[in-house]
Motif scaffolding. Structure first.
Motif, short mmCIF file in Angstrom:
data_model
loop_
_atom_site.label_atom_id
_atom_site.label_comp_id
_atom_site.label_asym_id
_atom_site.label_seq_id
_atom_site.Cartn_x
_atom_site.Cartn_y
_atom_site.Cartn_z
N ILE A 58 -5.09 -5.13 7.80
CA ILE A 58 -4.99 -6.01 6.47
C ILE A 58 -3.66 -6.20 6.01
O ILE A 58 -3.24 -7.50 5.87
N GLY A 59 -2.86 -5.35 5.69
CA GLY A 59 -1.57 -5.42 5.17
C GLY A 59 -0.54 -6.25 6.02
O GLY A 59 0.05 -7.08 5.64
N VAL A 60 -0.54 -5.81 7.46
CA VAL A 60 0.17 -6.80 8.21
C VAL A 60 -0.27 -8.32 8.36
O VAL A 60 0.73 -9.13 8.40
N THR A 61 -1.35 -8.31 8.44
CA THR A 61 -1.89 -9.81 8.53
C THR A 61 -1.48 -10.47 7.22
O THR A 61 -1.01 -11.75 7.51
N VAL A 62 -1.94 -9.88 6.31
CA VAL A 62 -1.49 -10.74 4.81
C VAL A 62 -0.08 -10.89 4.62
O VAL A 62 0.52 -11.92 4.42
N GLY A 63 0.79 -9.88 4.97
CA GLY A 63 2.18 -10.01 4.95
C GLY A 63 2.67 -11.15 5.83
O GLY A 63 3.66 -11.81 5.44
N LEU A 64 2.32 -11.11 7.03
CA LEU A 64 2.99 -12.06 7.96
C LEU A 64 2.61 -13.42 7.40
O LEU A 64 3.45 -14.45 7.70
N ILE A 65 1.41 -13.65 7.12
CA ILE A 65 1.17 -15.11 6.84
C ILE A 65 1.70 -15.43 5.32
O ILE A 65 2.14 -16.56 5.38
N ALA A 67 -2.16 -9.00 -4.26
CA ALA A 67 -1.64 -7.91 -3.98
C ALA A 67 -1.28 -7.05 -5.42
O ALA A 67 -1.42 -6.08 -5.57
N ASP A 68 -0.91 -8.08 -6.60
CA ASP A 68 -0.66 -7.39 -7.77
C ASP A 68 -2.01 -6.96 -8.44
O ASP A 68 -1.84 -6.09 -8.98
N ILE A 69 -3.07 -7.78 -8.16
CA ILE A 69 -4.03 -7.21 -8.95
C ILE A 69 -4.93 -6.01 -8.06
O ILE A 69 -5.19 -5.12 -8.71
N LEU A 125 -9.60 -0.67 2.07
CA LEU A 125 -9.40 -1.93 1.29
C LEU A 125 -8.59 -2.05 0.20
O LEU A 125 -8.48 -3.13 -0.39
N THR A 126 -8.09 -0.90 -0.31
CA THR A 126 -7.18 -0.73 -1.37
C THR A 126 -5.81 -0.14 -1.14
O THR A 126 -4.96 -0.33 -2.23
N TYR A 127 -5.48 0.28 0.01
CA TYR A 127 -4.15 0.83 0.27
C TYR A 127 -3.14 -0.22 1.14
O TYR A 127 -2.30 0.41 2.05
N TRP A 128 -3.57 -1.35 1.29
CA TRP A 128 -2.72 -2.18 2.41
C TRP A 128 -1.54 -2.95 1.78
O TRP A 128 -0.79 -3.64 2.55
N VAL A 129 -1.42 -2.77 0.49
CA VAL A 129 -0.34 -3.68 -0.24
C VAL A 129 1.04 -3.14 0.21
O VAL A 129 2.06 -4.18 0.39
N GLY A 130 1.38 -2.07 0.54
CA GLY A 130 2.61 -1.46 0.90
C GLY A 130 2.95 -1.96 2.30
O GLY A 130 4.07 -2.63 2.62
N TYR A 131 2.16 -2.22 3.20
CA TYR A 131 2.17 -2.84 4.51
C TYR A 131 2.73 -4.21 4.35
O TYR A 131 3.44 -4.75 5.02
N VAL A 154 -8.90 6.16 10.48
CA VAL A 154 -9.61 4.90 10.40
C VAL A 154 -9.03 4.21 8.99
O VAL A 154 -8.84 2.92 9.17
N VAL A 155 -8.87 4.84 8.03
CA VAL A 155 -8.39 4.10 6.83
C VAL A 155 -6.88 3.58 7.08
O VAL A 155 -6.88 2.40 6.73
N VAL A 156 -6.06 4.41 7.48
CA VAL A 156 -4.65 3.76 7.89
C VAL A 156 -4.80 2.74 8.80
O VAL A 156 -4.04 1.66 8.77
N ALA A 157 -5.85 2.60 9.74
CA ALA A 157 -5.77 1.41 10.81
C ALA A 157 -6.27 0.22 9.90
O ALA A 157 -6.01 -1.01 10.16
#
Length: 299
Positions: free
Chosen positions: A110-117, A133-135, A165-171, A102-105
């Motif tokens: 979140i990460g893919v959406t933010v990164g693509l945008i 992302a830096d924050i 909600l806190t480990y999406w930055v890498g994606y 669930v966490v990885v999903a």
């Protein structure tokens, strides 16, 4: 001269072939090690609950603190309340894998959406999302979870939401870099010239190119999240009793480590098998991804 050239080239070709086979063999060994370790966890999580003696919550003080193999009804012994250790290890593994999935999903979406945008649009939107992302990276997750637990009380739901909600930055960073490299390619620009929307173009042409790399990151992150989840359970910030978790079982077993050290060793072994298995398997995926990137770069 015509016949000599192929003969001279043959040894070099054979050496390259042998080196390629050696690299493939080196990549295959970790994969099979990972599959073997994960197969043990699959048997524990899937097969053990089907056994007639499966009962992770049943208590019997008369059978408390039995060592492994001392009773046919409890192959791995019992804890301080007489609960079957094998059953609790199996349920704890299912809980850990479910939480990690669930966490990885959540992180993935979140990460893919933010990164693509950010990567596709660029400009001020890229700068703004990069600042967020830096924050996020500067925020200590454990301290945040301790603070939230003090306010709302520790729970599985709070831990899942916080980690999700806190480990999406890498994606986001990898997806952003790939989107920036793809947005000016012909197969991305062509649909726009024919009246296609940006959203549809990203979804149909950019996202499929990004997903394989995201899958590699996700396979690695499952092991990371399981380790973090077990650490939080060890601190009492995650899964709450009576539901078992490997981290909580280690915490509870420490009280009786001199009497029955297997109460600590067994959940530690289970945690090691899952994390190490995912690491070995993700190493194989990473090697294939790097090799594919090199081939694409030569083209």
């Amino acid at each position: 001269m015509t016949l000599a050239a192929p003969r001279a080239l043959a040894p070099a070709f054979l050496r390259r072939t042998q080196k390629t086979r050696a690299r493939r063999a080196q990549g295959t060994v970790p994969m099979w090690i990972g599959i073997g370790l994960l197969a043990t966890i699959v048997v524990l999580v899937v097969v053990v609950p089907l056994l007639p003696l499966y009962d992770p919550f049943g208590q019997s003080l008369a059978d408390a603190m039995l060592p492994p193999f001392a009773s046919g009804a409890h192959p791995l012994g019992t804890d301080s309340l007489g609960r079957d250790v094998l059953s609790r290890l199996a349920l704890a593994g299912l809980v850990s894998v479910g939480i990690a999935a669930v966490v990885v999903a959540l992180n993935f979406v979140i990460g893919v959406t933010v990164g693509l945008i950010a990567g596709y649009r660029g400009g001020w939107l890229d700068t703004a999302l990069g600042s967020i992302a830096d924050i996020q990276l500067a925020m200590p997750v454990v301290i945040l979870l301790i603070a939230l637990s003090a306010v709302f009380g520790p729970s599985t739901q709070l831990m899942v939401i916080t980690l999700g909600l806190t480990y999406w930055v890498g994606y986001a960073r990898v997806a952003r870099a790939m989107a920036m490299g793809l947005r000016d390619r012909d197969f991305v620009v062509s649909p726009l010239t024919q009246g296609g929307s940006h959203g549809r173009t990203v979804f149909t042409h950019v996202l499929p190119q990004v997903l394989p790399q995201m899958a590699v990151i996700a396979s690695f992150d499952i092991a990371v999240i399981v380790g973090i989840e077990s650490s939080l359970d060890y601190l009492g910030l995650g899964v709450q009793p009576p539901v078992p978790s490997w981290g909580a079982m280690i915490t509870e077993g420490q009280k009786y480590v001199q009497i029955n050290p297997m109460l600590v060793i067994l959940p530690g072994i289970a945690l090691f098998l899952l994390v190490a298995g995912m690491q070995f398997l993700s190493q194989r995926f990473t090697t294939e991804s790097v090799a594919a990137g090199r081939k694409a770069g030569r083209r």
